[in-house]
Design a protein around this motif. Structure first.
Motif, PDB file in Angstrom:
ATOM      1  N   GLY A 144       0.811  -1.212   0.000  1.00 11.36           N
ATOM      2  CA  GLY A 144       0.000   0.000   0.000  1.00 11.36           C
ATOM      3  C   GLY A 144       0.838   1.253   0.000  1.00 11.36           C
ATOM      4  O   GLY A 144       0.324   2.347   0.147  1.00 11.36           O
ATOM      5  N   SER A 202       2.263   0.047  -4.198  1.00 11.60           N
ATOM      6  CA  SER A 202       0.814  -0.100  -4.218  1.00 11.60           C
ATOM      7  C   SER A 202       0.378  -1.220  -5.156  1.00 11.60           C
ATOM      8  O   SER A 202      -0.803  -1.504  -5.265  1.00 11.60           O
ATOM      9  N   ASP A 209      -2.458  -1.857   7.601  1.00 10.13           N
ATOM     10  CA  ASP A 209      -2.992  -0.514   7.345  1.00 10.13           C
ATOM     11  C   ASP A 209      -3.742  -0.466   6.030  1.00 10.13           C
ATOM     12  O   ASP A 209      -4.823   0.111   5.940  1.00 10.13           O
ATOM     13  N   GLN A 210      -3.171  -1.074   4.993  1.00 12.13           N
ATOM     14  CA  GLN A 210      -3.827  -1.117   3.688  1.00 12.13           C
ATOM     15  C   GLN A 210      -5.122  -1.927   3.769  1.00 12.13           C
ATOM     16  O   GLN A 210      -6.142  -1.545   3.214  1.00 12.13           O
ATOM     17  N   GLU A 248      -7.104  -2.285   6.275  1.00  9.16           N
ATOM     18  CA  GLU A 248      -8.153  -1.491   6.938  1.00  9.16           C
ATOM     19  C   GLU A 248      -8.840  -0.557   5.954  1.00  9.16           C
ATOM     20  O   GLU A 248     -10.040  -0.339   6.032  1.00  9.16           O
ATOM     21  N   ARG A 249      -8.081  -0.008   5.005  1.00  3.95           N
ATOM     22  CA  ARG A 249      -8.673   0.870   3.992  1.00  3.95           C
ATOM     23  C   ARG A 249      -9.453   0.085   2.940  1.00  3.95           C
ATOM     24  O   ARG A 249     -10.384   0.605   2.348  1.00  3.95           O
ATOM     25  N   TRP A 250      -9.040  -1.155   2.665  1.00  5.86           N
ATOM     26  CA  TRP A 250      -9.611  -1.939   1.570  1.00  5.86           C
ATOM     27  C   TRP A 250     -10.485  -3.097   2.043  1.00  5.86           C
ATOM     28  O   TRP A 250     -10.888  -3.922   1.244  1.00  5.86           O
ATOM     29  N   ARG A 251     -10.811  -3.165   3.301  1.00  2.00           N
ATOM     30  CA  ARG A 251     -11.514  -4.335   3.840  1.00  2.00           C
ATOM     31  C   ARG A 251     -12.888  -4.568   3.216  1.00  2.00           C
ATOM     32  O   ARG A 251     -13.409  -5.660   3.255  1.00  2.00           O
ATOM     33  N   THR A 269     -13.548  -4.243   0.016  1.00  2.00           N
ATOM     34  CA  THR A 269     -13.272  -4.316  -1.408  1.00  2.00           C
ATOM     35  C   THR A 269     -12.892  -5.734  -1.817  1.00  2.00           C
ATOM     36  O   THR A 269     -12.149  -6.416  -1.117  1.00  2.00           O
TER      37      THR A 269
END
Length: 140
Positions: free
Chosen positions: A47, A53, A91-92, A94-97, A99
């Motif tokens: 991420g 990324s 961390d990534q 948590e943002r993409w959970r 998706t």
């Protein structure tokens, strides 16, 4: 380097067919080729910026994972005897959970650290939001 112990993403009781991640036909074909060349494989997606990324493909155990990483899936690849682990930084995740991710392949050079770089292609992620049913099954 060996793999460490990370977290496993929720989803053990997911509805039939629900998953957080899938492979395109092109990614499946490339993974078979890379497995023939390098043996067991794994992915990690940090991420970070630039190539960080994109999903990076390594020989299994060549990227050290730990408590700051989440195992999204052990991907079954037709023609590859062992599953391919797909790890993501926590961390990534948590943002993409919410998706669903599809690993795909496009022409071009990605990072020199990822095994597909010499093939003149790179892995990338295509995404869509999980449906309510998928989310309930994966997070429940």
């Amino acid at each position: 380097m060996g793999g460490g112990e990370g977290q496993e993403a929720a989803g053990g009781g997911a509805p039939e067919g629900a998953s957080r991640i899938a492979l395109s036909a092109a990614a499946t074909e490339l993974l078979r080729l890379l497995h023939d060349q390098h043996g067991p494989l794994m992915f990690h997606q940090s991420g970070g910026c630039c190539d960080g990324s994109a999903p990076m493909c390594y020989q299994a155990g060549e990227f050290r994972t730990g408590s700051s990483d989440v195992l999204l899936a052990r991907l079954t690849v037709e023609g590859v005897p062992e599953p391919v682990g797909f790890w993501m930084s926590a961390d990534q995740f948590e943002r993409w959970r919410h998706t669903h991710l599809t690993v795909d392949v496009v022409p071009g050079r990605g990072s020199g650290f990822s095994l597909e770089a010499p093939e003149g292609v790179r892995f990338l992620i295509r995404s869509r939001l999980l449906t309510e049913e998928e989310r309930a099954g994966l997070d429940g």
